[in-house]
Scaffold this motif. Structure first.
Motif, PDB file in Angstrom:
ATOM      1  N   LEU A 126       0.825  -1.207   0.000  1.00 56.32           N
ATOM      2  CA  LEU A 126       0.000   0.000   0.000  1.00 56.32           C
ATOM      3  C   LEU A 126       0.862   1.261   0.000  1.00 56.32           C
ATOM      4  CD1 LEU A 126      -2.804  -0.994   2.550  1.00 56.32           C
ATOM      5  CD2 LEU A 126      -3.025  -0.765   0.067  1.00 56.32           C
ATOM      6  N   ASP A 127       1.992   1.202   0.702  1.00 53.00           N
ATOM      7  CA  ASP A 127       2.881   2.355   0.747  1.00 53.00           C
ATOM      8  C   ASP A 127       3.397   2.704  -0.650  1.00 53.00           C
ATOM      9  OD1 ASP A 127       2.527   2.292   3.479  1.00 53.00           O
ATOM     10  OD2 ASP A 127       4.364   1.152   3.851  1.00 53.00           O
ATOM     11  N   VAL A 128       3.702   1.678  -1.422  1.00 49.45           N
ATOM     12  CA  VAL A 128       4.134   1.904  -2.807  1.00 49.45           C
ATOM     13  C   VAL A 128       3.011   2.584  -3.591  1.00 49.45           C
ATOM     14  CG1 VAL A 128       4.849   0.792  -4.952  1.00 49.45           C
ATOM     15  CG2 VAL A 128       5.752  -0.028  -2.775  1.00 49.45           C
ATOM     16  N   ALA A 129       1.788   2.113  -3.373  1.00 49.08           N
ATOM     17  CA  ALA A 129       0.634   2.708  -4.050  1.00 49.08           C
ATOM     18  C   ALA A 129       0.447   4.167  -3.633  1.00 49.08           C
ATOM     19  CB  ALA A 129      -0.629   1.900  -3.740  1.00 49.08           C
ATOM     20  N   TYR A 130       0.679   4.464  -2.353  1.00 51.55           N
ATOM     21  CA  TYR A 130       0.567   5.847  -1.883  1.00 51.55           C
ATOM     22  C   TYR A 130       1.565   6.748  -2.621  1.00 51.55           C
ATOM     23  CZ  TYR A 130      -1.966   3.883   2.131  1.00 51.55           C
ATOM     24  OH  TYR A 130      -2.869   3.229   2.929  1.00 51.55           O
ATOM     25  N   MET A 131       2.813   6.295  -2.700  1.00 48.87           N
ATOM     26  CA  MET A 131       3.833   7.097  -3.363  1.00 48.87           C
ATOM     27  C   MET A 131       3.527   7.277  -4.840  1.00 48.87           C
ATOM     28  SD  MET A 131       7.439   6.039  -1.538  1.00 48.87           S
ATOM     29  CE  MET A 131       7.220   4.249  -1.634  1.00 48.87           C
ATOM     30  N   ALA A 132       3.015   6.213  -5.466  1.00 45.75           N
ATOM     31  CA  ALA A 132       2.634   6.321  -6.874  1.00 45.75           C
ATOM     32  C   ALA A 132       1.497   7.329  -7.041  1.00 45.75           C
ATOM     33  CB  ALA A 132       2.213   4.949  -7.412  1.00 45.75           C
ATOM     34  N   GLY A 133       0.532   7.295  -6.119  1.00 48.08           N
ATOM     35  CA  GLY A 133      -0.563   8.257  -6.153  1.00 48.08           C
ATOM     36  C   GLY A 133      -0.066   9.684  -5.963  1.00 48.08           C
ATOM     37  N   GLY A 134       0.913   9.849  -5.067  1.00 48.34           N
ATOM     38  CA  GLY A 134       1.490  11.169  -4.843  1.00 48.34           C
ATOM     39  C   GLY A 134       2.206  11.691  -6.075  1.00 48.34           C
ATOM     40  N   LEU A 135       2.935  10.812  -6.754  1.00 52.30           N
ATOM     41  CA  LEU A 135       3.607  11.211  -7.990  1.00 52.30           C
ATOM     42  C   LEU A 135       2.601  11.637  -9.052  1.00 52.30           C
ATOM     43  CD1 LEU A 135       6.394   8.483  -8.247  1.00 52.30           C
ATOM     44  CD2 LEU A 135       6.746  10.947  -7.972  1.00 52.30           C
ATOM     45  N   TYR A 136       1.495  10.896  -9.114  1.00 55.82           N
ATOM     46  CA  TYR A 136       0.449  11.235 -10.087  1.00 55.82           C
ATOM     47  C   TYR A 136      -0.133  12.624  -9.794  1.00 55.82           C
ATOM     48  CZ  TYR A 136      -4.089  11.335 -12.383  1.00 55.82           C
ATOM     49  OH  TYR A 136      -5.180  11.713 -13.127  1.00 55.82           O
ATOM     50  N   LEU A 137      -0.442  12.883  -8.511  1.00 60.38           N
ATOM     51  CA  LEU A 137      -0.984  14.192  -8.147  1.00 60.38           C
ATOM     52  C   LEU A 137      -0.003  15.315  -8.480  1.00 60.38           C
ATOM     53  CD1 LEU A 137      -2.633  13.466  -4.660  1.00 60.38           C
ATOM     54  CD2 LEU A 137      -3.816  13.924  -6.825  1.00 60.38           C
ATOM     55  N   LYS A 138       1.250  15.069  -8.172  1.00 58.37           N
ATOM     56  CA  LYS A 138       2.266  16.086  -8.435  1.00 58.37           C
ATOM     57  C   LYS A 138       2.384  16.375  -9.931  1.00 58.37           C
ATOM     58  CE  LYS A 138       7.217  16.972  -8.001  1.00 58.37           C
ATOM     59  NZ  LYS A 138       8.527  16.411  -7.571  1.00 58.37           N
ATOM     60  N   GLU A 139       2.492  15.318 -10.735  1.00 54.70           N
ATOM     61  CA  GLU A 139       2.638  15.492 -12.175  1.00 54.70           C
ATOM     62  C   GLU A 139       1.394  16.136 -12.788  1.00 54.70           C
ATOM     63  OE1 GLU A 139       5.428  15.107 -13.885  1.00 54.70           O
ATOM     64  OE2 GLU A 139       6.303  14.680 -11.920  1.00 54.70           O
ATOM     65  N   ARG A 140       0.219  15.723 -12.318  1.00 48.39           N
ATOM     66  CA  ARG A 140      -1.022  16.318 -12.829  1.00 48.39           C
ATOM     67  C   ARG A 140      -1.096  17.802 -12.460  1.00 48.39           C
ATOM     68  NH1 ARG A 140      -5.876  15.063 -14.873  1.00 48.39           N
ATOM     69  NH2 ARG A 140      -7.692  16.302 -14.228  1.00 48.39           N
ATOM     70  N   GLY A 141      -0.656  18.109 -11.247  1.00 45.91           N
ATOM     71  CA  GLY A 141      -0.642  19.508 -10.834  1.00 45.91           C
ATOM     72  C   GLY A 141       0.296  20.343 -11.679  1.00 45.91           C
ATOM     73  N   LEU A 142       1.455  19.783 -12.025  1.00 42.59           N
ATOM     74  CA  LEU A 142       2.408  20.496 -12.866  1.00 42.59           C
ATOM     75  C   LEU A 142       1.855  20.696 -14.279  1.00 42.59           C
ATOM     76  CD1 LEU A 142       5.745  18.777 -11.762  1.00 42.59           C
ATOM     77  CD2 LEU A 142       5.010  21.113 -11.238  1.00 42.59           C
ATOM     78  N   ARG A 143       1.169  19.663 -14.792  1.00 40.10           N
ATOM     79  CA  ARG A 143       0.614  19.758 -16.148  1.00 40.10           C
ATOM     80  C   ARG A 143      -0.519  20.782 -16.228  1.00 40.10           C
ATOM     81  NH1 ARG A 143       0.491  14.108 -15.922  1.00 40.10           N
ATOM     82  NH2 ARG A 143      -1.789  14.187 -15.914  1.00 40.10           N
ATOM     83  N   THR A 144      -1.303  20.853 -15.178  1.00 43.26           N
ATOM     84  CA  THR A 144      -2.474  21.736 -15.191  1.00 43.26           C
ATOM     85  C   THR A 144      -2.221  23.051 -14.464  1.00 43.26           C
ATOM     86  OG1 THR A 144      -3.351  20.685 -13.191  1.00 43.26           O
ATOM     87  CG2 THR A 144      -4.033  19.763 -15.315  1.00 43.26           C
ATOM     88  N   ASP A 145      -0.995  23.251 -14.039  1.00 45.86           N
ATOM     89  CA  ASP A 145      -0.621  24.463 -13.302  1.00 45.86           C
ATOM     90  C   ASP A 145      -1.492  24.644 -12.053  1.00 45.86           C
ATOM     91  OD1 ASP A 145       0.928  26.687 -12.816  1.00 45.86           O
ATOM     92  OD2 ASP A 145      -0.420  28.049 -13.903  1.00 45.86           O
ATOM     93  N   ASN A 146      -1.675  23.514 -11.330  1.00 51.04           N
ATOM     94  CA  ASN A 146      -2.483  23.512 -10.111  1.00 51.04           C
ATOM     95  C   ASN A 146      -1.542  23.306  -8.923  1.00 51.04           C
ATOM     96  OD1 ASN A 146      -4.180  22.817  -7.917  1.00 51.04           O
ATOM     97  ND2 ASN A 146      -5.758  22.057  -9.307  1.00 51.04           N
ATOM     98  N   SER A 147      -1.215  24.388  -8.256  1.00 52.03           N
ATOM     99  CA  SER A 147      -0.235  24.320  -7.162  1.00 52.03           C
ATOM    100  C   SER A 147      -0.751  23.488  -5.985  1.00 52.03           C
ATOM    101  CB  SER A 147       0.124  25.726  -6.687  1.00 52.03           C
ATOM    102  OG  SER A 147      -1.028  26.409  -6.202  1.00 52.03           O
ATOM    103  N   LYS A 148      -2.063  23.466  -5.814  1.00 57.24           N
ATOM    104  CA  LYS A 148      -2.638  22.690  -4.719  1.00 57.24           C
ATOM    105  C   LYS A 148      -2.381  21.204  -4.904  1.00 57.24           C
ATOM    106  CE  LYS A 148      -6.864  22.308  -1.946  1.00 57.24           C
ATOM    107  NZ  LYS A 148      -8.266  22.776  -1.790  1.00 57.24           N
ATOM    108  N   LEU A 149      -2.582  20.710  -6.128  1.00 66.13           N
ATOM    109  CA  LEU A 149      -2.319  19.298  -6.406  1.00 66.13           C
ATOM    110  C   LEU A 149      -0.843  18.973  -6.249  1.00 66.13           C
ATOM    111  CD1 LEU A 149      -4.577  18.424  -9.495  1.00 66.13           C
ATOM    112  CD2 LEU A 149      -4.897  17.789  -7.091  1.00 66.13           C
ATOM    113  N   VAL A 150       0.016  19.886  -6.652  1.00 69.54           N
ATOM    114  CA  VAL A 150       1.457  19.668  -6.497  1.00 69.54           C
ATOM    115  C   VAL A 150       1.808  19.526  -5.018  1.00 69.54           C
ATOM    116  CG1 VAL A 150       3.761  20.645  -6.837  1.00 69.54           C
ATOM    117  CG2 VAL A 150       2.035  20.885  -8.631  1.00 69.54           C
ATOM    118  N   GLY A 151       1.274  20.419  -4.196  1.00 70.04           N
ATOM    119  CA  GLY A 151       1.539  20.350  -2.755  1.00 70.04           C
ATOM    120  C   GLY A 151       1.005  19.079  -2.136  1.00 70.04           C
TER     121      GLY A 151
END
Length: 201
Positions: A126-151
């Protein structure tokens, strides 16, 4: 010596051992109490560590969120939210470990030992899944210029990494401790005449 190599002889010997030794395993083995106490101590100490991490992150997150904006504020907010759940888990886990008494039953001990090791392995996945989810949020935030998702993403990555390290260390302690269990039952006495078998695992 030849009779010992006979399949029928070995089957009879195994059946004899099973019928007479199995009831002994169902009985209490005093040396296992100390083994179980150590397992419970590991669990209690682990929950104290997790709880301390949670409280520290909640304080840090609360202060940080109130003094920042944008990505940094979101990072601290997620730390606060995430560790509110961690604190509940740590509290329940500590209470559960404190409530349980170190028994002396062999089969119950085996079940508990295997159970905690499986739980920690599942948690690591599950921890691996959490980190993968965090990477997804970060990358999506960078793509959409959403600082909240990046944080949020950075926070989830941090929390997942800590939990991965925590579960790995806990598993290492429990797995190493579990190797001591077979040595506690290597000598088993059978019958009033003092006949004994030496068990090797």
């Amino acid at each position: 010596m030849k009779s010992a190599q006979n399949p029928a002889f070995r089957s009879t010997l195994f059946l004899f051992f099973f019928l007479f030794a199995f009831p002994l395993f169902a009985q209490e083995i005093p040396a296992i109490q100390e083994f179980n106490q150590t397992r419970l101590d590991y669990n209690r100490n682990g929950m104290l560590i997790l709880g301390s991490w949670a409280v520290g992150n909640m304080v840090w997150g609360g202060i940080g969120a109130s003094q920042s904006t944008g990505e940094t504020k979101a990072f601290h907010q997620m730390n606060l939210y995430w560790n509110s759940v961690n604190l509940l888990i740590a509290g329940f886990g500590y209470w559960q470990a404190t409530k349980e008494s170190p028994g002396t039953d062999f089969w119950a001990t085996m079940e508990a030992q295997q159970g905690i090791e499986k739980v920690l392995l599942v948690n690591a996945a599950l921890d691996v899944a959490y980190m993968a989810g965090g990477l997804y949020l970060k990358e999506r935030g960078l793509r959409t210029d959403n600082s909240k998702l990046v944080g949020f993403g950075k926070s989830v990555i941090l929390q997942g990494a800590f939990l991965m390290a925590f579960d790995a260390v806990m598993y290492g302690f429990h797995q190493s401790h579990g190797k001591e269990l077979p040595s506690l039952v290597q000598h088993i006495s059978l019958g009033p005449g003092g006949v004994s078998f030496r068990m090797t695992f």
